[in-house]
Design a protein around this motif. Structure first.
Motif, short mmCIF file in Angstrom:
data_model
loop_
_atom_site.label_atom_id
_atom_site.label_comp_id
_atom_site.label_asym_id
_atom_site.label_seq_id
_atom_site.Cartn_x
_atom_site.Cartn_y
_atom_site.Cartn_z
N THR A 1 9.59 6.41 1.89
CA THR A 1 8.95 7.07 0.75
C THR A 1 9.02 8.58 0.97
N PRO A 2 9.65 9.34 0.08
CA PRO A 2 9.74 10.79 0.26
C PRO A 2 8.36 11.44 0.39
N TYR B 1 5.83 4.11 11.33
CA TYR B 1 6.00 5.43 10.72
C TYR B 1 7.39 5.56 10.11
N ALA B 2 8.41 5.09 10.83
CA ALA B 2 9.77 5.17 10.30
C ALA B 2 9.89 4.44 8.98
N ARG B 3 9.24 3.28 8.86
CA ARG B 3 9.30 2.54 7.59
C ARG B 3 8.65 3.34 6.46
N THR B 4 7.56 4.03 6.77
CA THR B 4 6.88 4.78 5.71
C THR B 4 7.70 5.97 5.23
N THR B 5 8.61 6.47 6.07
CA THR B 5 9.41 7.61 5.65
C THR B 5 10.48 7.24 4.63
N HIS C 1 9.39 3.71 -2.99
CA HIS C 1 9.03 3.10 -1.72
C HIS C 1 10.13 2.13 -1.28
N GLY C 2 10.22 1.91 0.03
CA GLY C 2 11.08 0.88 0.56
C GLY C 2 12.50 0.96 0.05
N LEU C 3 12.98 -0.15 -0.50
CA LEU C 3 14.35 -0.24 -1.00
C LEU C 3 14.46 0.04 -2.49
N GLY D 1 0.79 -1.22 0.00
CA GLY D 1 0.00 0.00 0.00
C GLY D 1 0.82 1.28 0.00
N TRP D 2 0.11 2.38 0.11
CA TRP D 2 0.66 3.73 0.04
C TRP D 2 1.73 3.94 1.12
N SER D 3 2.90 4.38 0.67
CA SER D 3 4.06 4.74 1.51
C SER D 3 4.59 3.56 2.32
N CYS D 4 4.22 2.35 1.97
CA CYS D 4 4.67 1.17 2.70
C CYS D 4 5.79 0.47 1.92
#
Length: 280
Positions: A186-187, A180-184, A58-60, A28-31
């Motif tokens: 994504t810029p 939340y840290a994981r979603t960041t 997103h992610g890596l 999903g979004w920003s995940c």
């Protein structure tokens, strides 16, 4: 770590493992794929050929200013499946992953796709006098702009309540901080532009035209999409199966992972068996 590079030079991170029927998970979004499918990937790969990947930005996966739309993500999905030579795929999307998949079917087609899994998503985000199943039960273009502006101006203040709303059972402060840290990864500019891209979309007319077996997974405690949206989706999609998760909100694969994994695996096996019978 495995990567493929798109034509415009963006590395897409993916993971491929297991044997059997092919399942592709779209987050999903920003995940991202590693964190958000952590309760599902090993179990699903035990019986299936499982592919997970991080959407661009997103992610890596690589960070870029371009291609952040459902059309762009659908093109990336086709590139991934072409590069990995995937066919007879069960495409499973959660949240924003659903409009990615529906856009893929509309713009690319279903030649590689055997079945679908759609997890707790609405076909139309904005509510009006004739549509009650929008985001949070009531949502407008003004709400979209406020949310996108908030992501750009004060992301933590805006995004943490959104992430908390993913769940029927509230997350602890520590768990919420990790999510939340994981979603960041994504810029913020990407996260905001995506909201402005897919929130105005309306896929309702497409649902009745879906000719693929479809598993619908909806959380009974979802505040993101409250009300009997799952039942409505089941009525619209001709060849669909609905599984309701009594203890889950927007993220049944996280809150009831065993039930989710068993439901998806059983669905994939059932579709394969049906195809085998038809082939005979």
């Amino acid at each position: 770590m495995a990567y493929i590079e798109t034509a415009d030079g963006v590395p897409l991170y993916y993971d491929e493992r297991g044997e059997g029927e092919t399942v592709v998970l779209v987050h999903g979004w920003s995940c991202d794929s590693e964190f958000w499918w952590q309760k599902n990937a090993d179990a699903l790969a035990a019986d299936h050929h499982l592919v997970t990947y991080d959407l661009r930005g997103h992610g890596l996966s690589g960070k870029t200013d371009d291609g952040h739309s459902m059309s762009g993500y659908a093109a990336d999905l086709e590139f991934l499946m072409e590069e990995l030579d995937l066919s007879d795929v069960t495409l499973v999307g959660w949240s924003m992953g659903v409009p990615v998949i529906l856009t893929y079917l509309e713009e690319v087609g279903d030649e590689r796709v055997l079945a679908l899994g759609l997890i707790d998503q609405t076909p139309k985000f904005f509510t009006d006098d004739e549509w009650e199943f929008g985001l949070m039960g009531e949502f407008s273009e003004e709400g979209m702009e406020g949310l996108a502006d908030g992501i750009e101006a004060d992301r933590a203040e805006t995004a943490k309540p959104v992430i908390q709303a993913f769940f029927g059972e509230p997350r602890s402060d520590e768990e919420l901080a990790e999510m939340y840290a994981r979603t960041t990864l994504t810029p913020s500019s990407v996260a905001a532009s995506l909201l402005r891209d897919f929130f105005p979309m309306d896929f309702r007319e497409q649902l009745a035209e879906l000719a693929l077996p479809t598993l619908l997974c909806y959380g009974e405690q979802s505040v993101v999409f409250p009300g009997p949206l799952g039942e409505w989706m089941h009525e619209q999609i001709p060849d669909s199966e609905l599984v309701l998760f009594d203890e889950s909100g927007h993220s049944p694969f996280w809150e009831e992972p065993e039930k989710f994994n068993e439901s998806l695996s059983g669905f994939v096996r059932g579709v394969a068996e049906r195809e085998a019978v038809n082939a005979d």
